[in-house]
Design a protein around this motif. Sequence first.
Motif, short mmCIF file in Angstrom:
data_model
loop_
_atom_site.label_atom_id
_atom_site.label_comp_id
_atom_site.label_asym_id
_atom_site.label_seq_id
_atom_site.Cartn_x
_atom_site.Cartn_y
_atom_site.Cartn_z
N GLN A 1 0.83 -1.21 0.00
CA GLN A 1 0.00 0.00 0.00
C GLN A 1 0.87 1.27 0.00
O GLN A 1 0.55 2.25 -0.67
N GLU A 2 1.98 1.22 0.73
CA GLU A 2 2.87 2.38 0.82
C GLU A 2 3.45 2.72 -0.57
O GLU A 2 3.56 3.89 -0.95
N HIS A 3 3.79 1.67 -1.31
CA HIS A 3 4.32 1.83 -2.67
C HIS A 3 3.27 2.53 -3.54
O HIS A 3 3.57 3.43 -4.33
N VAL A 4 2.01 2.11 -3.37
CA VAL A 4 0.91 2.70 -4.15
C VAL A 4 0.77 4.20 -3.79
O VAL A 4 0.63 5.04 -4.68
N HIS A 5 0.84 4.51 -2.51
CA HIS A 5 0.72 5.92 -2.09
C HIS A 5 1.86 6.75 -2.66
O HIS A 5 1.66 7.89 -3.08
N LYS A 6 3.06 6.18 -2.66
CA LYS A 6 4.22 6.90 -3.23
C LYS A 6 3.95 7.21 -4.70
O LYS A 6 4.27 8.29 -5.19
N PHE A 7 3.39 6.23 -5.39
CA PHE A 7 3.07 6.46 -6.80
C PHE A 7 2.04 7.58 -6.95
O PHE A 7 2.21 8.50 -7.75
N PHE A 8 0.96 7.52 -6.15
CA PHE A 8 -0.09 8.55 -6.25
C PHE A 8 0.50 9.95 -6.07
O PHE A 8 0.02 10.92 -6.66
N ASN A 9 1.52 10.06 -5.21
CA ASN A 9 2.12 11.38 -4.93
C ASN A 9 3.24 11.74 -5.90
O ASN A 9 3.86 12.80 -5.76
N SER A 10 3.53 10.87 -6.85
CA SER A 10 4.71 11.08 -7.71
C SER A 10 4.40 11.95 -8.93
O SER A 10 3.24 12.11 -9.32
N ASP A 11 5.47 12.48 -9.53
CA ASP A 11 5.31 13.30 -10.74
C ASP A 11 4.80 12.45 -11.89
O ASP A 11 4.01 12.90 -12.71
N VAL A 12 5.27 11.20 -11.94
CA VAL A 12 4.87 10.33 -13.06
C VAL A 12 3.35 10.08 -13.01
O VAL A 12 2.69 10.03 -14.06
N ALA A 13 2.79 10.01 -11.82
CA ALA A 13 1.33 9.83 -11.70
C ALA A 13 0.61 11.09 -12.17
O ALA A 13 -0.44 11.01 -12.83
N LYS A 14 1.18 12.25 -11.85
CA LYS A 14 0.53 13.52 -12.24
C LYS A 14 0.47 13.66 -13.77
O LYS A 14 -0.46 14.25 -14.30
N THR A 15 1.47 13.10 -14.47
CA THR A 15 1.44 13.21 -15.93
C THR A 15 0.22 12.47 -16.50
O THR A 15 -0.29 12.85 -17.55
N LEU A 16 -0.23 11.43 -15.79
CA LEU A 16 -1.42 10.72 -16.26
C LEU A 16 -2.69 11.54 -16.04
O LEU A 16 -3.56 11.60 -16.90
N LEU A 17 -2.75 12.19 -14.88
CA LEU A 17 -3.96 12.97 -14.55
C LEU A 17 -4.14 14.15 -15.50
O LEU A 17 -5.27 14.54 -15.82
N ASN A 18 -3.00 14.76 -15.89
CA ASN A 18 -3.09 15.99 -16.70
C ASN A 18 -2.66 15.79 -18.14
O ASN A 18 -2.15 16.72 -18.77
N ALA B 1 -7.61 13.66 -8.65
CA ALA B 1 -7.11 12.94 -7.47
C ALA B 1 -7.03 11.46 -7.75
O ALA B 1 -7.76 10.95 -8.60
N PHE B 2 -6.13 10.80 -7.05
CA PHE B 2 -6.10 9.33 -7.07
C PHE B 2 -6.84 8.83 -5.84
O PHE B 2 -6.61 9.34 -4.74
N TRP B 3 -7.69 7.87 -6.02
CA TRP B 3 -8.34 7.17 -4.91
C TRP B 3 -7.91 5.71 -4.98
O TRP B 3 -7.64 5.18 -6.05
N GLU B 4 -7.87 5.12 -3.80
CA GLU B 4 -7.33 3.77 -3.72
C GLU B 4 -8.44 2.75 -3.50
O GLU B 4 -9.47 3.06 -2.94
N ASN B 5 -8.20 1.51 -3.96
CA ASN B 5 -9.02 0.41 -3.46
C ASN B 5 -8.08 -0.63 -2.88
O ASN B 5 -7.84 -0.59 -1.68
N GLY B 6 -7.48 -1.50 -3.71
CA GLY B 6 -6.59 -2.47 -3.09
C GLY B 6 -6.07 -3.50 -4.07
O GLY B 6 -6.24 -3.36 -5.29
N PHE B 7 -5.44 -4.52 -3.53
CA PHE B 7 -4.93 -5.61 -4.37
C PHE B 7 -6.09 -6.51 -4.80
O PHE B 7 -7.05 -6.70 -4.05
N LYS B 8 -5.94 -7.06 -6.00
CA LYS B 8 -6.98 -7.96 -6.52
C LYS B 8 -6.64 -9.41 -6.16
O LYS B 8 -5.47 -9.77 -6.03
N HIS B 9 -7.68 -10.20 -6.09
CA HIS B 9 -7.57 -11.63 -5.79
C HIS B 9 -8.53 -12.37 -6.72
O HIS B 9 -9.57 -11.82 -7.09
#
Length: 340
Positions: A123-140, A153-161
């Motif tokens: 989950q921490e890795h996912v949060h780091k991505f949400f806060n990253s510049d590379v993620a912002k390039t997708l949003l904009n 904004a990025f919203w989270e759900n979780g890992f798939k099973h």
Amino acid sequence: MKKVMLISMISLFLLVATACSGGSGKKTTATKDDPIVIKFSHVTSIDSVKGKAAERFAELVKEKTEGKAKVEVYPSSQLYGDNDELDALVSGNVHMIAPSVTKMVKLDPRWQYVDMPYLFKDQEHVHKFFNSDVAKTLLNSDKLAANDVMGIAFWENGFKHFTNNKRPLKKPEDFKGIKFRAQAGKVLEAQFKALGAGSATIAFGETYAALQQGTVDGQENTYNNIDTQKYQEVQKYMSLSEHGRLDYAVFVNKTFWDGMPEDIRTKVEEAMKEATELEWKLAGEENEKSLENIKNSGKVEVISLTDDEKAALAKALQPVYDEFGDTITSELIDGIRNLK
Ligand code: LMR
């Protein structure tokens, strides 16, 4: 003379009233009695992670704008489902959606980063991505802007099973011949193919019935989506594979968003920031609760996978990287891997 003045005054009043209500959908002023209405459509239930966060966002907007803006939330595909929600946003029939990002493949295939097998560690890795510049390039991205869409904004759900009705799934060979429901896009299709399984794209709102009627044998989802959709009633096995992510981004219709009076937009943005913090917290908590609910239902056999078993699945899924690495781009894949 009096009559002319009266007609002029009525004309002036009508002009002002039209400007305020905005024939084009743009409102230049907003009051408690005549608020700006933000239509927010989504496909999960009101008690899901996304449903709860959307409701809280609506409350926060009301509080912060003192009722001058009002969010109308339409959950459970009530207004639009997977097949038409994005079109409704592009055309401005709704103003906000929060789809699982893979469903944005129609506008930009890079959003399928989320489906790349075992790309995120935790989950921490996912949060780091949400806060990253590379993620912002997708949003904009220009691709979204060209369709009058912007991510806020990025919203989270979780890992798939994986869940299914045929057999317990642990090893790649176990997947052979099983037909799964997929959300959208070629990456998920390739994922199932790499495991020797089949897939069919089915809207979220139709998945329970498809599982119940045997149109498909299985599906992949987060604990919270499985639990709030009650898939445990129509599935026999759940493998705790954590093979991919299901996360969201909140998208708005850009013309509508930019057209809001600035003071109101600022308050709505503040509300989104707070709702997002809550959403990230809820995602972890609600998924844990849902796993317990699924286990306690006694209806599903829950199968744990060892690290070696997950590594064997990851190896079998390598063809997905070979086929789609260029589409997703190394900027994103390596960008995410290097975030640690
Ligand atoms: C799904 O289709 O399984 C999910 O994307 C639904 C959702 O919005 O969480």
